[in-house]
Design a protein around this motif. Structure first.
Motif, PDB file in Angstrom:
ATOM      1  N   LYS A  44     -74.489 -16.464 -30.828  1.00  0.00           N
ATOM      2  CA  LYS A  44     -73.147 -15.919 -31.024  1.00  0.00           C
ATOM      3  C   LYS A  44     -73.324 -14.651 -31.832  1.00  0.00           C
ATOM      4  CE  LYS A  44     -68.498 -16.998 -32.725  1.00  0.00           C
ATOM      5  NZ  LYS A  44     -67.630 -18.050 -33.307  1.00  0.00           N
ATOM      6  N   GLY A  45     -73.028 -13.517 -31.228  1.00  0.00           N
ATOM      7  CA  GLY A  45     -73.284 -12.241 -31.879  1.00  0.00           C
ATOM      8  C   GLY A  45     -72.000 -11.477 -32.157  1.00  0.00           C
ATOM      9  N   ARG A  46     -72.150 -10.403 -32.922  1.00  0.00           N
ATOM     10  CA  ARG A  46     -71.021  -9.516 -33.211  1.00  0.00           C
ATOM     11  C   ARG A  46     -71.433  -8.086 -32.863  1.00  0.00           C
ATOM     12  NH1 ARG A  46     -69.692 -11.108 -37.874  1.00  0.00           N
ATOM     13  NH2 ARG A  46     -67.684 -12.091 -37.406  1.00  0.00           N
ATOM     14  N   VAL A  47     -70.591  -7.416 -32.111  1.00  0.00           N
ATOM     15  CA  VAL A  47     -70.877  -6.044 -31.677  1.00  0.00           C
ATOM     16  C   VAL A  47     -70.849  -5.116 -32.886  1.00  0.00           C
ATOM     17  CG1 VAL A  47     -70.170  -4.137 -30.196  1.00  0.00           C
ATOM     18  CG2 VAL A  47     -69.880  -6.504 -29.410  1.00  0.00           C
ATOM     19  N   GLN A  48     -71.951  -4.393 -33.103  1.00  0.00           N
ATOM     20  CA  GLN A  48     -72.023  -3.448 -34.219  1.00  0.00           C
ATOM     21  C   GLN A  48     -71.565  -2.057 -33.807  1.00  0.00           C
ATOM     22  OE1 GLN A  48     -76.165  -3.743 -35.499  1.00  0.00           O
ATOM     23  NE2 GLN A  48     -75.556  -4.948 -37.283  1.00  0.00           N
ATOM     24  N   ARG A  49     -72.132  -1.572 -32.700  1.00  0.00           N
ATOM     25  CA  ARG A  49     -71.791  -0.221 -32.230  1.00  0.00           C
ATOM     26  C   ARG A  49     -71.688  -0.212 -30.726  1.00  0.00           C
ATOM     27  NH1 ARG A  49     -75.911   4.124 -33.881  1.00  0.00           N
ATOM     28  NH2 ARG A  49     -74.301   5.459 -32.992  1.00  0.00           N
ATOM     29  N   VAL A  50     -70.710   0.498 -30.210  1.00  0.00           N
ATOM     30  CA  VAL A  50     -70.577   0.723 -28.779  1.00  0.00           C
ATOM     31  C   VAL A  50     -70.903   2.189 -28.511  1.00  0.00           C
ATOM     32  CG1 VAL A  50     -69.024   0.704 -26.797  1.00  0.00           C
ATOM     33  CG2 VAL A  50     -68.821  -1.071 -28.551  1.00  0.00           C
ATOM     34  N   LEU A 121     -64.930  -3.142 -21.701  1.00  0.00           N
ATOM     35  CA  LEU A 121     -65.401  -4.528 -21.711  1.00  0.00           C
ATOM     36  C   LEU A 121     -65.537  -5.108 -23.106  1.00  0.00           C
ATOM     37  CD1 LEU A 121     -68.193  -4.220 -18.980  1.00  0.00           C
ATOM     38  CD2 LEU A 121     -65.903  -5.164 -18.697  1.00  0.00           C
ATOM     39  N   ILE A 122     -66.051  -4.327 -24.049  1.00  0.00           N
ATOM     40  CA  ILE A 122     -66.257  -4.829 -25.411  1.00  0.00           C
ATOM     41  C   ILE A 122     -65.860  -3.763 -26.418  1.00  0.00           C
ATOM     42  CG2 ILE A 122     -68.127  -6.412 -24.788  1.00  0.00           C
ATOM     43  CD1 ILE A 122     -70.112  -4.364 -25.818  1.00  0.00           C
ATOM     44  N   SER A 123     -65.667  -4.193 -27.658  1.00  0.00           N
ATOM     45  CA  SER A 123     -65.311  -3.266 -28.732  1.00  0.00           C
ATOM     46  C   SER A 123     -66.055  -3.652 -29.996  1.00  0.00           C
ATOM     47  CB  SER A 123     -63.802  -3.295 -28.980  1.00  0.00           C
ATOM     48  OG  SER A 123     -63.381  -4.619 -29.286  1.00  0.00           O
ATOM     49  N   GLU A 124     -66.167  -2.725 -30.917  1.00  0.00           N
ATOM     50  CA  GLU A 124     -66.887  -2.982 -32.162  1.00  0.00           C
ATOM     51  C   GLU A 124     -66.198  -4.084 -32.963  1.00  0.00           C
ATOM     52  OE1 GLU A 124     -67.554   0.609 -34.323  1.00  0.00           O
ATOM     53  OE2 GLU A 124     -68.660   1.564 -32.686  1.00  0.00           O
ATOM     54  N   GLY A 125     -67.018  -5.003 -33.501  1.00  0.00           N
ATOM     55  CA  GLY A 125     -66.494  -6.133 -34.247  1.00  0.00           C
ATOM     56  C   GLY A 125     -66.230  -7.363 -33.400  1.00  0.00           C
ATOM     57  N   GLN A 126     -66.274  -7.210 -32.077  1.00  0.00           N
ATOM     58  CA  GLN A 126     -66.001  -8.337 -31.180  1.00  0.00           C
ATOM     59  C   GLN A 126     -67.140  -9.352 -31.217  1.00  0.00           C
ATOM     60  OE1 GLN A 126     -65.088  -7.160 -27.144  1.00  0.00           O
ATOM     61  NE2 GLN A 126     -65.756  -9.122 -26.304  1.00  0.00           N
ATOM     62  N   GLU A 127     -66.797 -10.634 -31.132  1.00  0.00           N
ATOM     63  CA  GLU A 127     -67.795 -11.688 -31.049  1.00  0.00           C
ATOM     64  C   GLU A 127     -68.048 -12.033 -29.590  1.00  0.00           C
ATOM     65  OE1 GLU A 127     -66.271 -14.902 -33.335  1.00  0.00           O
ATOM     66  OE2 GLU A 127     -66.615 -13.926 -35.271  1.00  0.00           O
ATOM     67  N   LEU A 128     -69.319 -12.333 -29.265  1.00  0.00           N
ATOM     68  CA  LEU A 128     -69.649 -12.659 -27.878  1.00  0.00           C
ATOM     69  C   LEU A 128     -70.845 -13.596 -27.806  1.00  0.00           C
ATOM     70  CD1 LEU A 128     -72.333 -10.764 -27.371  1.00  0.00           C
ATOM     71  CD2 LEU A 128     -70.647  -8.988 -26.928  1.00  0.00           C
ATOM     72  N   LEU A 129     -70.969 -14.262 -26.658  1.00  0.00           N
ATOM     73  CA  LEU A 129     -72.086 -15.164 -26.392  1.00  0.00           C
ATOM     74  C   LEU A 129     -73.126 -14.412 -25.569  1.00  0.00           C
ATOM     75  CD1 LEU A 129     -73.009 -18.195 -26.653  1.00  0.00           C
ATOM     76  CD2 LEU A 129     -72.067 -18.513 -24.357  1.00  0.00           C
ATOM     77  N   ALA A 130     -74.374 -14.436 -26.002  1.00  0.00           N
ATOM     78  CA  ALA A 130     -75.406 -13.673 -25.304  1.00  0.00           C
ATOM     79  C   ALA A 130     -76.735 -14.411 -25.360  1.00  0.00           C
ATOM     80  CB  ALA A 130     -75.557 -12.284 -25.919  1.00  0.00           C
ATOM     81  N   GLN A 131     -77.537 -14.201 -24.333  1.00  0.00           N
ATOM     82  CA  GLN A 131     -78.865 -14.806 -24.230  1.00  0.00           C
ATOM     83  C   GLN A 131     -79.920 -13.713 -24.272  1.00  0.00           C
ATOM     84  OE1 GLN A 131     -79.631 -16.986 -20.555  1.00  0.00           O
ATOM     85  NE2 GLN A 131     -80.941 -18.408 -21.655  1.00  0.00           N
ATOM     86  N   VAL A 132     -81.021 -13.974 -24.973  1.00  0.00           N
ATOM     87  CA  VAL A 132     -82.108 -12.995 -25.067  1.00  0.00           C
ATOM     88  C   VAL A 132     -82.891 -13.010 -23.756  1.00  0.00           C
ATOM     89  CG1 VAL A 132     -84.246 -12.357 -26.242  1.00  0.00           C
ATOM     90  CG2 VAL A 132     -82.291 -13.204 -27.561  1.00  0.00           C
ATOM     91  N   GLN A 222     -70.996 -24.237 -25.487  1.00  0.00           N
ATOM     92  CA  GLN A 222     -69.668 -23.656 -25.645  1.00  0.00           C
ATOM     93  C   GLN A 222     -68.958 -24.191 -26.884  1.00  0.00           C
ATOM     94  OE1 GLN A 222     -68.331 -24.570 -21.504  1.00  0.00           O
ATOM     95  NE2 GLN A 222     -67.815 -22.396 -21.420  1.00  0.00           N
ATOM     96  N   ARG A 223     -69.128 -25.487 -27.161  1.00  0.00           N
ATOM     97  CA  ARG A 223     -68.506 -26.062 -28.362  1.00  0.00           C
ATOM     98  C   ARG A 223     -69.130 -25.464 -29.628  1.00  0.00           C
ATOM     99  NH1 ARG A 223     -68.727 -30.845 -25.281  1.00  0.00           N
ATOM    100  NH2 ARG A 223     -70.673 -31.459 -26.320  1.00  0.00           N
ATOM    101  N   LYS A 224     -70.463 -25.323 -29.614  1.00  0.00           N
ATOM    102  CA  LYS A 224     -71.134 -24.716 -30.769  1.00  0.00           C
ATOM    103  C   LYS A 224     -70.671 -23.279 -30.971  1.00  0.00           C
ATOM    104  CE  LYS A 224     -75.433 -27.433 -30.733  1.00  0.00           C
ATOM    105  NZ  LYS A 224     -76.907 -27.373 -30.539  1.00  0.00           N
ATOM    106  N   TYR A 225     -70.482 -22.572 -29.863  1.00  0.00           N
ATOM    107  CA  TYR A 225     -70.034 -21.176 -29.945  1.00  0.00           C
ATOM    108  C   TYR A 225     -68.674 -21.082 -30.640  1.00  0.00           C
ATOM    109  CZ  TYR A 225     -68.244 -16.642 -28.489  1.00  0.00           C
ATOM    110  OH  TYR A 225     -67.701 -15.388 -28.476  1.00  0.00           O
ATOM    111  N   GLU A 226     -67.772 -22.007 -30.336  1.00  0.00           N
ATOM    112  CA  GLU A 226     -66.429 -21.976 -30.924  1.00  0.00           C
ATOM    113  C   GLU A 226     -66.477 -22.213 -32.428  1.00  0.00           C
ATOM    114  OE1 GLU A 226     -63.702 -21.104 -29.450  1.00  0.00           O
ATOM    115  OE2 GLU A 226     -64.706 -20.845 -27.500  1.00  0.00           O
ATOM    116  N   ASP A 227     -67.381 -23.063 -32.882  1.00  0.00           N
ATOM    117  CA  ASP A 227     -67.416 -23.450 -34.298  1.00  0.00           C
ATOM    118  C   ASP A 227     -68.375 -22.612 -35.135  1.00  0.00           C
ATOM    119  OD1 ASP A 227     -65.660 -25.486 -33.613  1.00  0.00           O
ATOM    120  OD2 ASP A 227     -67.260 -26.954 -33.309  1.00  0.00           O
TER     121      ASP A 227
END
Length: 516
Positions: A44-50, A121-132, A222-227
């Motif tokens: 679960k990440g947070r967008v730093q810069r777009v 699609l995304i903005s700075e500060g937005q939280e998202l689910l991502a895989q490496v 998905q449940r872990k992502y929410e919490d």
């Protein structure tokens, strides 16, 4: 998979997994405590810069470096399932068993509507689910994707797609159709799946069981992502030993030998749950000699870190790593041949081909690779070398693309890069030359010292000049470069005394002065 073995050296601080073919190590995977491979992990990440100009973004996922997210790796409209487009052969872009954790994303060739701009699609500060999809390498952060994939034994679940694909390694068209129709009938949702090679001949009961397992795993993520707070990891890929079981023992090797009782028990427990019929292939090594020494692997690993690799005929290859690409040069060396020059060159090039394919696979070299073969006059000989190189990579599990030999005798190729190459895992830049790969010559250092003393002579007090240098530089300044000392003493009107200092770096020196 004849004569293929997995050898695991499991230590508290490090685990090494070697894949052997015909008695030779061909792939090596290393995982060290506190520095595990992040490929396949979900965060679960947070967008730093777009960055609209690059159509990319930097995302904080909790690693030391921000991760890189490209616009084509973002699922439009959050996690809404979308149709995966097909490559020319009607299969998805990533049906390869061995890259099952790579993101499944649209193929570039298919006709499509224009992809939204990243700012839409995304903005700075937005939280998202991502895989490496690619672990951090050097100064580059991890590459991440919204296109999640969860590999099992028979299937790869793609929750952001509704496509059903079949591994290219299943060649029988009837079996491919059977598996595709089976998965279509069994699934009760719009999630996508790739059928892996291990599913060939498998009935619906096992497929349905694995579907349920993967769906449960996805629901848990998905449940872990929410919490979970951002940034944090919400799913960790298997460790290197269990990945070897899942991806190599099932598809590649016929036997696994491990030197740790604890590790052996973990593998057997994993097999009990997922693949019980393979438990007989696992063997605990209890010899007194270290397991990698017993199988003669240490020498090949050490050789894979060398810049220069000698060939049996007397020729050699040079492997140079740069920031942009890897360059490989082929030379005849001590080999002079027996008949004519063209035959000598062809034999050297063909011998080099085998070693190059072996070293690239063992070192896990990825990205752009340029191979400079010895020039050959006959077009037929060039084609022989190209065909031999293509054949040499036929067993490579990483996706590669090789272009025919150019008029200059160069072959360009690309190889998919997922994790750090062996050189970066086991080596660090030279602290002497800071990774430059060379030092200043002794003569250059002598001349630099001469210039620095002349530059600062106006500020020097009257008295003797003391020069502390590395012993080799001292020897050179008192020998072949003695004229420098004579010139300085004449210019300064005072004595210059040289002291060798063994603790000094080769390029280090110190200029002191005594007062009258």
């Amino acid at each position: 998979m004849a004569n293929k073995k997995i050898i695991i050296n499991d230590m508290p601080h490090e685990t090494r997994v070697a894949l052997m073919e015909e008695g030779n190590i061909v792939e090596l995977f290393i995982e060290r405590r506190g520095a595990s491979d992040s490929s396949g992990n979900i965060y679960k990440g947070r967008v730093q810069r777009v960055l609209p100009g690059m159509q990319a973004a930097f995302v904080d996922i909790g690693l030391a470096q921000a991760a890189f997210l490209y616009v084509n790796d973002i699922v439009p409209h959050g996690h809404e399932p979308m149709e995966v487009r097909f490559a020319d052969n009607g299969e998805s872009e990533y049906p390869d068993d061995h890259n099952a954790t790579a993101a499944t994303k649209p193929a570039a060739k298919a006709p499509e509507k224009s992809h939204p701009r990243i700012a839409e699609l995304i903005s700075e500060g937005q939280e998202l689910l991502a895989q490496v999809s690619k672990s951090p390498m050097g100064t580059k952060g991890a590459r991440i994707t919204n296109y999640i994939s969860l590999p099992g034994r028979f299937l790869v679940l793609m929750p952001t797609s509704n496509h059903i694909g079949v591994s290219r390694r299943i060649e029988d068209e009837n079996e491919r159709s059977r598996l595709r129709e089976m998965v279509l009938e069994l699934r009760t949702d719009s999630l996508g799946y790739i059928v892996r090679t291990a599913a060939e001949g498998v009935g619906p009961d096992k497929i349905l069981q694995e579907m349920a397992f993967l769906k449960k795993l996805w629901d848990g993520i998905q449940r872990k992502y929410e919490d979970a707070p951002a940034p944090s990891m919400v799913h960790q890929e298997l460790d290197v030993s269990l990945r070897a079981v899942r991806d190599l023992l099932v598809h590649e090797a016929e036997k696994l030998i491990i030197d740790s009782r604890r590790g052996c028990q973990e593998i057997c427990a994993f097999l009990d749950t997922f693949i019980p019929n393979l438990k007989e292939t696992v063997e605990l090594y209890e010899g007194s000699e270290p397991i990698f020494d017993h199988f003669n692997l240490e020498g090949d690993i050490f050789r894979a870190l060398k810049r220069k690799i000698w060939l049996k005929s007397g020729g050699y290859i040079i492997i140079e790593h740069t920031e942009a690409l890897t360059a490989i040069d082929v030379n005849t060396g001590r080999y002079v041949g027996k008949h004519n020059l063209e035959e000598t060159i062809l034999k050297t090039n063909l011998e080099a081909v085998k070693e190059i394919a072996y070293q690239i696979r063992l070192r896990d070299i990825g990205g752009i690779i340029i191979i400079d073969f010895i020039d050959m006059e006959k077009k037929s000989n060039q084609e022989k070398v190209f065909n031999a190189l293509t054949e040499g990579f036929s067993k490579d599990r990483s996706k590669n693309h090789i272009l025919p030999m150019s008029e200059m005798g160069l072959i360009q190729m690309t190889r998919k890069r997922i994790r750090k190459p062996l050189m970066r895992q086991l080596c660090s830049p030279c602290f002497y030359c800071e990774g430059e790969g060379h030092l200043l010559s002794g003569q250059t250092i002598c001349y630099n010292i001469h210039r620095e003393i002349l530059r600062n002579c106006q500020d020097m007090a009257e008295g003797e000049v003391i020069l502390k240098v590395h012993p080799q530089i001292a020897e050179q300044m008192l020998g072949e470069e003695n004229h420098i000392i004579c010139s300085l003493e004449k210019s300064l009107g005072r004595q210059v005394t040289i002291y060798p200092e063994p603790r000094f770096h080769f390029e280090e020196y110190d200029v002191l002065e005594t007062h009258l």
